[in-house]
Design a protein around this motif. Structure first.
Motif, PDB file in Angstrom:
ATOM      1  N   SER A  41       0.823  -1.218   0.000  1.00  0.00           N
ATOM      2  CA  SER A  41       0.000   0.000   0.000  1.00  0.00           C
ATOM      3  C   SER A  41       0.854   1.264   0.000  1.00  0.00           C
ATOM      4  CB  SER A  41      -0.919   0.010   1.228  1.00  0.00           C
ATOM      5  OG  SER A  41      -0.166   0.086   2.431  1.00  0.00           O
ATOM      6  N   ARG A  42       2.114   1.150   0.390  1.00  0.00           N
ATOM      7  CA  ARG A  42       3.011   2.306   0.446  1.00  0.00           C
ATOM      8  C   ARG A  42       4.003   2.360  -0.705  1.00  0.00           C
ATOM      9  NH1 ARG A  42       1.303   0.954   5.334  1.00  0.00           N
ATOM     10  NH2 ARG A  42       1.187   2.492   7.010  1.00  0.00           N
ATOM     11  N   PHE A  43       4.085   1.292  -1.474  1.00  0.00           N
ATOM     12  CA  PHE A  43       5.116   1.227  -2.505  1.00  0.00           C
ATOM     13  C   PHE A  43       4.940   2.281  -3.592  1.00  0.00           C
ATOM     14  CE2 PHE A  43       6.881  -0.518  -6.476  1.00  0.00           C
ATOM     15  CZ  PHE A  43       8.206  -0.640  -6.088  1.00  0.00           C
ATOM     16  N   PRO A  51       3.890   8.961   3.164  1.00  0.00           N
ATOM     17  CA  PRO A  51       3.772   7.633   3.800  1.00  0.00           C
ATOM     18  C   PRO A  51       4.269   6.507   2.903  1.00  0.00           C
ATOM     19  CG  PRO A  51       1.648   8.311   2.956  1.00  0.00           C
ATOM     20  CD  PRO A  51       2.587   9.457   2.687  1.00  0.00           C
ATOM     21  N   GLY A  52       5.564   6.535   2.579  1.00  0.00           N
ATOM     22  CA  GLY A  52       6.146   5.505   1.731  1.00  0.00           C
ATOM     23  C   GLY A  52       6.886   4.466   2.538  1.00  0.00           C
ATOM     24  N   SER A 106      14.451   2.100  -2.483  1.00  0.00           N
ATOM     25  CA  SER A 106      14.552   1.468  -1.172  1.00  0.00           C
ATOM     26  C   SER A 106      13.937   2.325  -0.077  1.00  0.00           C
ATOM     27  CB  SER A 106      16.017   1.170  -0.838  1.00  0.00           C
ATOM     28  OG  SER A 106      16.538   0.243  -1.762  1.00  0.00           O
ATOM     29  N   GLY A 107      13.303   3.402  -0.482  1.00  0.00           N
ATOM     30  CA  GLY A 107      12.625   4.234   0.497  1.00  0.00           C
ATOM     31  C   GLY A 107      13.579   5.191   1.161  1.00  0.00           C
ATOM     32  N   THR A 131       9.448   2.278   7.456  1.00  0.00           N
ATOM     33  CA  THR A 131      10.604   1.653   8.106  1.00  0.00           C
ATOM     34  C   THR A 131      11.013   2.408   9.355  1.00  0.00           C
ATOM     35  OG1 THR A 131      11.393   0.902   5.935  1.00  0.00           O
ATOM     36  CG2 THR A 131      12.967   0.870   7.755  1.00  0.00           C
ATOM     37  N   VAL A 132      11.012   3.735   9.284  1.00  0.00           N
ATOM     38  CA  VAL A 132      11.363   4.554  10.458  1.00  0.00           C
ATOM     39  C   VAL A 132      10.387   4.292  11.592  1.00  0.00           C
ATOM     40  CG1 VAL A 132      11.499   6.916  11.332  1.00  0.00           C
ATOM     41  CG2 VAL A 132      12.530   6.351   9.136  1.00  0.00           C
ATOM     42  N   GLN A 133       9.095   4.270  11.284  1.00  0.00           N
ATOM     43  CA  GLN A 133       8.097   4.000  12.314  1.00  0.00           C
ATOM     44  C   GLN A 133       8.241   2.590  12.886  1.00  0.00           C
ATOM     45  OE1 GLN A 133       5.709   6.293  13.531  1.00  0.00           O
ATOM     46  NE2 GLN A 133       7.147   7.610  12.436  1.00  0.00           N
TER      47      GLN A 133
END
Length: 332
Positions: free
Chosen positions: A96-98, A283-284, A271-272, A289-291
């Motif tokens: 959903s974030r890609f 919101p990617g 890779s974000g 990943t940070v969250q």
């Protein structure tokens, strides 16, 4: 079997140990963190003992670390890793974030190539002049400039002072074809949505692409200078071939390292970009990943690392395959 086909098989076989090694190292780092993730997942200090026990059993935290890793791997490859933070399948969250990260990567590589390639070519043809020095200084600044510093400076200018960008929401297209709003808007001619998408993504794309532009400019310059010193250039000039044709041959002969660095930059963007996405509220995958790290969401961390590893190895594979088409001298 042809040498090229053997090369493809060898590269495909190296995917497995590479991806496994990345996931294994990530798991060891997560396991070594001096924290209690189970209690954090269960609700913190007020967590009920029975809830903690159920979570331990579900994620096998009551087993030795190697058994935990085994079950993590099984669920990872089955696509059945559940995030304790969101309660969703982590691959559903990633999917959903890609599209957000992909759009950011497209804007990033666009700015990197549009800025870096021309500057590198100009510096090569004007080497050892003030123009060459200026381009090299730009490349150094691009490589050295922290992304967060450039991001906040540009936000101050374009958002605070001129109010020409927005930092809220994620624009979508009216029609869904590929699931990627930028591409869908282009395909369907939805220019209203396209304008909103460009307005939302161009600044974070520029911030992310600025470093890449400096790196690409430096590689293009060095590769072109090396090609200019080749014997064929002197031969073409002696035959009276027009300058434009000579430069065309020079550019083609310098493409291999240029394609390599562009491919790596695109893979890095895909890779974000955690800092850029966090600062601009996108919101990617990077923000996700940070969250996940912040909340000790081990399943999500391992899954995103797995996806990032696949992106990198596939990008490198595609770049290697392109070599044979760009430069027929390349043999595998």
């Amino acid at each position: 079997m042809s040498s090229f086909r053997k090369f493809l098989i060898r590269r495909l076989l190296t995917f497995i140990p590479t991806i496994f090694g990345v996931v294994f190292i990530t798991y060891l780092i997560a396991y070594a963190i001096p924290a209690d993730p189970v209690r954090a997942w269960a609700g913190g200090e007020k967590a009920k003992p029975e809830v903690i026990e159920k979570i331990k059993q579900y994620y096998y935290f009551d087993r030795p670390w190697y058994e935990q890793f085994y079950y993590f791997l099984v669920r990872l490859f089955e696509g059945n890793l559940i995030s304790p933070r969101t309660g969703n399948n982590v691959f559903s969250d990633i999917a959903s974030r890609f599209s957000v990260t992909l759009q950011l990567a497209l804007f990033s590589i666009f700015f990197s190539v549009v800025i870096g390639v021309p500057l590198g070519l100009v510096a090569a043809y004007k080497r050892d002049t003030k123009i060459d020095t200026a381009v090299r200084i730009f490349a150094l600044i691009g490589v050295s400039m922290p992304a967060f510093l450039l991001a906040y400076l540009l936000i101050l200018v374009f958002f605070v002072q001129f109010r020409s960008i927005t930092l809220a929401g994620v624009p979508t297209s009216k029609a869904v074809v590929t699931g990627i709003p930028l591409i869908d808007a282009l395909i369907t001619g939805d220019f209203e949505s396209l304008a909103q998408i460009v307005g939302r993504y161009w600044l974070p794309g520029f911030v992310l692409g600025f470093t890449g532009a400096g790196i690409i400019a430096r590689f293009v310059r060095n590769s072109t200078v090396e090609a200019l010193g080749a014997d064929f250039v002197e031969y073409l000039q002696a035959k009276g071939v027009p300058t434009g044709w000579v430069r065309r041959h020079v550019f083609k002969n310098s493409l291999v390292p240029i394609i390599t660095i562009i491919g790596l930059e695109f893979g890095a963007s895909l890779s974000g970009a955690p800092i850029t996405e966090t600062i601009f509220g996108l919101p990617g995958l990077g923000y996700y990943t940070v969250q996940s790290i912040y909340y000790l969401d081990f399943p999500a961390i391992i899954a995103t690392t797995f996806v990032f590893a696949i992106i990198y190895v596939v990008t490198n594979f595609v770049v290697d395959v392109l070599y044979a088409f760009v430069d027929p001298r390349v043999r595998y």
